[in-house]
Design a protein around this motif. Structure first.
Motif, PDB file in Angstrom:
ATOM      1  N   GLU A  43       0.809  -1.164   0.026  1.00  0.00           N
ATOM      2  CA  GLU A  43      -0.101  -0.031  -0.001  1.00  0.00           C
ATOM      3  C   GLU A  43       0.833   1.238   0.043  1.00  0.00           C
ATOM      4  N   ASN A  44       1.044   2.134  -1.145  1.00  0.00           N
ATOM      5  CA  ASN A  44       1.646   3.038  -1.501  1.00  0.00           C
ATOM      6  C   ASN A  44       3.271   3.016  -0.851  1.00  0.00           C
ATOM      7  N   LEU A  45       3.833   1.811  -1.275  1.00  0.00           N
ATOM      8  CA  LEU A  45       4.881   1.563  -0.825  1.00  0.00           C
ATOM      9  C   LEU A  45       6.097   2.428  -1.596  1.00  0.00           C
ATOM     10  N   THR A  46       7.023   2.662  -0.693  1.00  0.00           N
ATOM     11  CA  THR A  46       7.723   3.763  -1.152  1.00  0.00           C
ATOM     12  C   THR A  46       9.240   3.559  -0.731  1.00  0.00           C
ATOM     13  N   LYS A  47      10.202   3.782  -1.662  1.00  0.00           N
ATOM     14  CA  LYS A  47      11.758   3.811  -1.098  1.00  0.00           C
ATOM     15  C   LYS A  47      12.495   4.476  -1.679  1.00  0.00           C
ATOM     16  N   VAL A  48      13.204   5.799  -1.016  1.00  0.00           N
ATOM     17  CA  VAL A  48      13.991   6.808  -1.412  1.00  0.00           C
ATOM     18  C   VAL A  48      15.171   6.541  -0.946  1.00  0.00           C
ATOM     19  N   PHE A  49      16.242   6.502  -1.815  1.00  0.00           N
ATOM     20  CA  PHE A  49      17.627   6.348  -1.312  1.00  0.00           C
ATOM     21  C   PHE A  49      18.272   7.517  -1.410  1.00  0.00           C
ATOM     22  N   THR A  50      18.711   8.308  -0.462  1.00  0.00           N
ATOM     23  CA  THR A  50      19.417   9.338  -0.473  1.00  0.00           C
ATOM     24  C   THR A  50      21.239   9.322  -0.631  1.00  0.00           C
ATOM     25  N   ASP A  51      21.841   9.987  -1.224  1.00  0.00           N
ATOM     26  CA  ASP A  51      23.119   9.994  -1.463  1.00  0.00           C
ATOM     27  C   ASP A  51      23.806  10.765  -0.330  1.00  0.00           C
ATOM     28  N   ALA A  52      24.549  10.066   0.588  1.00  0.00           N
ATOM     29  CA  ALA A  52      25.311  10.937   1.709  1.00  0.00           C
ATOM     30  C   ALA A  52      25.954  11.965   1.493  1.00  0.00           C
ATOM     31  N   LYS A  53      26.746  12.123   0.240  1.00  0.00           N
ATOM     32  CA  LYS A  53      27.541  13.456   0.051  1.00  0.00           C
ATOM     33  C   LYS A  53      26.771  14.447  -0.783  1.00  0.00           C
ATOM     34  N   SER A  54      26.200  13.772  -2.019  1.00  0.00           N
ATOM     35  CA  SER A  54      25.563  14.733  -2.940  1.00  0.00           C
ATOM     36  C   SER A  54      23.973  15.121  -2.220  1.00  0.00           C
ATOM     37  N   LYS A  55      23.484  14.429  -1.512  1.00  0.00           N
ATOM     38  CA  LYS A  55      22.117  14.550  -1.055  1.00  0.00           C
ATOM     39  C   LYS A  55      21.310  14.183  -2.323  1.00  0.00           C
ATOM     40  N   SER A  56      21.567  13.862  -3.327  1.00  0.00           N
ATOM     41  CA  SER A  56      20.628  13.413  -4.498  1.00  0.00           C
ATOM     42  C   SER A  56      19.674  12.181  -3.923  1.00  0.00           C
ATOM     43  N   GLU A  57      18.564  12.303  -4.732  1.00  0.00           N
ATOM     44  CA  GLU A  57      17.515  11.325  -4.239  1.00  0.00           C
ATOM     45  C   GLU A  57      17.153  10.463  -5.285  1.00  0.00           C
ATOM     46  N   THR A  58      17.201   9.071  -5.070  1.00  0.00           N
ATOM     47  CA  THR A  58      16.528   8.013  -6.049  1.00  0.00           C
ATOM     48  C   THR A  58      15.202   7.310  -5.463  1.00  0.00           C
ATOM     49  N   ARG A  59      14.446   7.660  -6.164  1.00  0.00           N
ATOM     50  CA  ARG A  59      12.929   7.143  -5.802  1.00  0.00           C
ATOM     51  C   ARG A  59      13.041   5.666  -6.377  1.00  0.00           C
ATOM     52  N   ALA A  60      13.566   4.567  -5.657  1.00  0.00           N
ATOM     53  CA  ALA A  60      13.775   3.393  -6.261  1.00  0.00           C
ATOM     54  C   ALA A  60      12.366   2.630  -6.321  1.00  0.00           C
ATOM     55  N   VAL A  61      11.452   3.029  -5.495  1.00  0.00           N
ATOM     56  CA  VAL A  61       9.970   2.474  -5.517  1.00  0.00           C
ATOM     57  C   VAL A  61       9.120   3.714  -4.973  1.00  0.00           C
ATOM     58  N   ASP A  62       8.115   3.926  -5.905  1.00  0.00           N
ATOM     59  CA  ASP A  62       7.476   5.126  -5.979  1.00  0.00           C
ATOM     60  C   ASP A  62       6.012   4.967  -5.852  1.00  0.00           C
ATOM     61  N   ASP A  63       5.623   4.952  -4.634  1.00  0.00           N
ATOM     62  CA  ASP A  63       3.923   4.997  -4.311  1.00  0.00           C
ATOM     63  C   ASP A  63       3.589   3.744  -4.848  1.00  0.00           C
ATOM     64  N   MET A  64       3.983   2.455  -4.727  1.00  0.00           N
ATOM     65  CA  MET A  64       3.591   1.151  -5.219  1.00  0.00           C
ATOM     66  C   MET A  64       2.260   0.775  -4.587  1.00  0.00           C
ATOM     67  N   THR A  65       1.271   0.676  -5.320  1.00  0.00           N
ATOM     68  CA  THR A  65       0.002  -0.319  -4.455  1.00  0.00           C
ATOM     69  C   THR A  65      -0.622  -1.335  -5.329  1.00  0.00           C
ATOM     70  N   ILE A  66      -0.118  -2.596  -4.956  1.00  0.00           N
ATOM     71  CA  ILE A  66      -0.671  -3.802  -5.624  1.00  0.00           C
ATOM     72  C   ILE A  66      -1.201  -4.783  -4.667  1.00  0.00           C
TER      73      ILE A  66
END
Ligand code: ADP
Ligand code: ADP
Length: 226
Positions: free
Chosen positions: A2-25
């Motif tokens: 239900e709305n499963l989300t995983k954001v990885f944040t790079d420690a140095k650059s603080k850039s974000e990867t939305r690896a899984v974005d609001d997944m409902t199945i």
């Protein structure tokens, strides 16, 4: 999920990867579901969150009615199989399959019986005294499946289980996985980037792209409307 989300944040650059974005199945119970998509689309991340090995940034995971989002991995009732088998090389096949039961302090006789039952299920009962190095890749992957099933989990999670096998063994082991799933009726999620593989083995396919679900349906539906 239900709305499963995983954001990885790079420690140095603080850039974000939305690896899984609001997944409902909803994964139907008792079925083999193929989680399909190109490399980097978030399949493994999804699987590891279901297994409890990665904490979601947001959303929830239910097994039936039970919210397992904050439950420890060993309490979820899942069996996990990796692409590289991850067997213990110094132990026999028997010891490998039995290992999860030793941690649970299951009585020896019961553990032995369960080990034999699983070995028969996956068709390696005459290999029990060998070491993993003496088995083919396909046989080793069957041992990994037996080890994942020995605790009688509710859910079986397979992360690219065929990708280290040569073409012939890949086909053979694929049919074996299908048979084992049918015989046990265990709810199974099969991660792959290979469309043909997903089509041939799945009751239902979840197609992912860049962290979101693009399509859910039977193999034919997904094939005809990619
Ligand atoms: P797939 O299994 O579909 O190949 P992954 O779930 O492994 O995809 O990865 C999804 C995205 O998340 C990719 O962009 C990947 O680089 C990134 N990612 C995965 N794990 C981590 C991590 N531990 N730290 C940072 N980024 C990650
Ligand atoms: P797969 O073959 O299943 O797609 P990946 O190569 O995507 O596997 O990921 C393998 C492992 O590396 C996973 O545990 C994943 O979380 C981690 N990982 C993937 N991408 C990154 C990344 N950009 N930074 C750190 N860890 C990553």
């Amino acid at each position: 999920l239900e709305n499963l989300t995983k954001v990885f944040t790079d420690a140095k650059s603080k850039s974000e990867t939305r690896a899984v974005d609001d997944m409902t199945i909803t994964i139907p119970s008792g079925k083999l579901v193929g989680l399909l998509g190109p490399s980097g689309c978030g399949k493994s991340t999804t699987l590891y969150m279901i297994a409890g090995l990665l904490n979601p940034t947001g959303g929830k995971i239910f097994f039936g009615e039970d919210d397992v989002t904050d439950l420890a991995p060993e309490k979820r009732g899942i069996g996990l199989v990796f692409q590289n088998y991850a067997l213990y090389p110094h132990m026999t096949i028997r010891q490998n399959i039995m290992f999860p039961l030793e941690n649970l302090k299951v009585p020896k006789e019961e553990a032995k019986a369960l080990t034999l039952e699983m070995a028969k299920l996956v068709g390696i009962e005459d290999q029990l005294d060998k070491k993993p190095g003496q088995l083919s890749g396909g046989q080793q992957q069957r041992v990994a499946i037996a080890r994942a099933l020995v605790k009688k989990p509710k859910v079986l999670l397979l992360d690219e289980p065929l990708s280290n096998l040569d073409a012939r063994l890949r086909l053979q082991t694929r049919e074996e996985i299908k048979r084992i799933q049918r015989e046990t009726g265990i709810t199974t999620i099969f991660v792959t980037h290979d469309q043909e593989e997903a089509m041939s083995i799945s009751d239902e396919i979840v197609l992912m792209e860049k962290g979101v679900v693009k399509q859910i349906g039977g193999p034919q539906e997904v094939y005809e409307n990619p």
